[in-house]
Structures are given as structure tokens and as C-alpha cells.
Design a protein around this motif. Structure first.
Motif, PDB file in Angstrom:
ATOM      1  N   TYR A  14       0.978  -0.843   0.028  1.00 35.44           N
ATOM      2  CA  TYR A  14      -0.282  -0.116   0.051  1.00 35.44           C
ATOM      3  C   TYR A  14       0.938   1.442  -0.400  1.00 35.44           C
ATOM      4  N   GLU A  15       1.130   2.313  -0.733  1.00 37.33           N
ATOM      5  CA  GLU A  15       1.663   3.035  -1.736  1.00 37.33           C
ATOM      6  C   GLU A  15       1.719   4.200   0.195  1.00 37.33           C
ATOM      7  N   THR A  24      -2.601  -0.250  -3.093  1.00 33.70           N
ATOM      8  CA  THR A  24      -3.380   1.188  -2.876  1.00 33.70           C
ATOM      9  C   THR A  24      -4.742   0.667  -3.629  1.00 33.70           C
ATOM     10  N   CYS A  27      -7.722  -0.655  -1.279  1.00 34.82           N
ATOM     11  CA  CYS A  27      -7.970   0.172  -0.108  1.00 34.82           C
ATOM     12  C   CYS A  27      -9.820   0.502  -0.308  1.00 34.82           C
TER      13      CYS A  27
END
Length: 241
Positions: A14-15, A24, A27
């Protein structure tokens, strides 16, 4: 990220949080944030052309029309050809006449309570910051009993009974306070249970202490204690997840 680090997928990164667990684009919280910004008119320059057309078309259409007035009202059904609703009919230990009286008392109480509306607690979107939506979690909290914080305290709005696990009474050494009063709890855990007794304990929540009667459950239950809607009413509380 609130999930257990040991259970996250190491293949997904998740960046934003610089953590492993999910991608990402997967999410859920980020999707809700983007949807909220779009609703406020932001980020439209990032939409594809087809998305822009749909977005502006929905904005032009405006809010959906209000719901139409109901066509009929069902007040009360006391089924059966031999049952007639008459003055003084006993329904669930409440007579028809006393039910009308209670309605009048409630109406007067509502008028009086309007004067207290300024003391009500209200919530807005800011109170939901950093919360993960949507979830189906129950309201499980920690409350104080005497000098002990009890965890896994379930606030069950569908329960008419307050329940305590016998092991909690043993842990706080109050077995001598047990009242030998057995009751039947229908539909508890998909069966009917008979309690071995009850106990009255002071429950502290939000600075308010309330003497609360708990039915004792000796069989295994998922929570240490359960409070139902009578406790919520007595506390003048509105449970919220």
C-alpha cells in the motif's frame, strides 16, 4: 493500518501507508475518501471522459424526488376470527385503555423534553475520521464494575436481558453476592437457557454509575458481559458503531 501485521499479505504493498497488506486500489477507506471528495466537486479533472459525462449528468439531475405519501396505514392486527379489540382488552399485560393513557403521558413527556434539546450530544462527519467503513462489527467496549475494568462488554440493542459470565463473578470475587433467582432466557444462542441466579452490580459508563441486574450464564458465551436495551434506556444512551 489497523489489521494484524502478521496476517497481512506480503505480496501486496500500500503506497500511501508504505506497508504491506493490500494494494492501493483495494483500499476501502481510500475509495470512500475519493467518493466524498467527488461529491464535494473535487478531483473531477482525474475522471475519464465517460466518467465526467456521468458525473455532470448526475449533478444536473439533482437530488432524487421525495418519497410519495403512503397509501395505507396498518395500526394493529390481533389476528383470529374470535378476537375483537374492545375497551380494556389485555394485550401482553398492557390493556388497551392503559395503552392510550401511556400514549398521552409519552406525548406530554416529549413536549417537556424538547426544552432539553440543547443538552443533546450530536455527531457530524468529523467524528467518523480514521474509522474503517463499512463494517458489521458489534459494539464491544470496556466498562468499569466496582474497581475492575471489564473487557469484551457487548452492547446488544436486540437483547431484553443483561447477562454476565459466571467466570467474571468468580474473577472479581463476588460469588457471595449472587441472588438465587432462576429465569428462562428464550432464543439465547439459538436455544432456551435457564440461569442459575442473578447479581446486581454498579456499571460505570461516561461518568454515570447505574445499579444493574445481570442474569448469570454458566454456559460458554462469546462475551464477558452483555447489556440489552433496558440498560441503554436507563442510561439514556444511544449505542453507535
Amino acid at each position: 493500518m489497523k489489521s494484524d501485521p502478521s496476517k497481512r499479505n506480503p505480496k501486496h504493498f500500500y503506497e500511501f501507508h508504505k506497508r504491506h497488506g493490500h494494494k492501493t486500489e483495494d483500499c476501502h477507506a481510500l475509495r470512500l475518501e475519493v467518493a466524498d471528495l467527488l461529491e464535494q466537486g473535487h478531483l473531477t479533472e482525474l475522471l475519464l471522459e465517460k466518467g465526467k459525462q456521468a458525473y455532470y449528468r448526475n449533478r444536473e439531475q439533482g437530488a432524487p424526488p421525495p418519497l410519495s405519501e403512503p397509501k395505507r396505514v396498518v395500526n394493529f392486527i390481533a389476528g383470529g376470527a374470535d378476537i375483537n379489540i374492545t375497551e380494556g382488552l389485555d394485550i401482553n399485560k398492557v390493556t388497551y385503555t392503559s395503552g392510550v393513557k401511556f400514549k398521552r403521558i409519552t406525548t406530554r413527556s416529549e413536549k417537556r423534553d424538547r426544552a432539553l434539546v440543547e443538552d443533546c450530544i450530536t455527531f457530524d462527519k468529523a467524528d467518523a475520521n480514521n474509522m474503517q467503513f463499512s463494517h458489521n462489527d458489534g459494539l464491544v467496549i470496556t466498562l468499569c464494575i466496582l474497581d475492575t475494568n471489564i473487557k469484551h462488554f457487548f452492547v446488544d440493542q436486540g437483547s431484553a436481558a443483561n447477562i454476565i459470565n459466571i467466570r467474571v463473578i468468580e474473577e472479581i470475587k463476588l460469588t457471595s453476592n449472587i441472588i438465587h433467582k432462576s429465569v428462562m432466557l428464550p432464543r439465547f444462542n439459538n436455544s432456551t437457557k435457564r440461569t442459575p441466579g442473578e447479581i446486581i452490580l454498579p456499571v460505570v459508563a461516561g461518568g454515570v454509575e447505574l445499579q444493574t441486574a445481570f442474569s448469570i450464564m454458566s454456559s460458554a458465551i462469546a462475551y464477558n458481559m452483555i447489556v440489552g436495551h433496558p440498560w441503554n434506556h436507563a442510561m439514556k444512551a444511544v449505542p453507535s458503531t
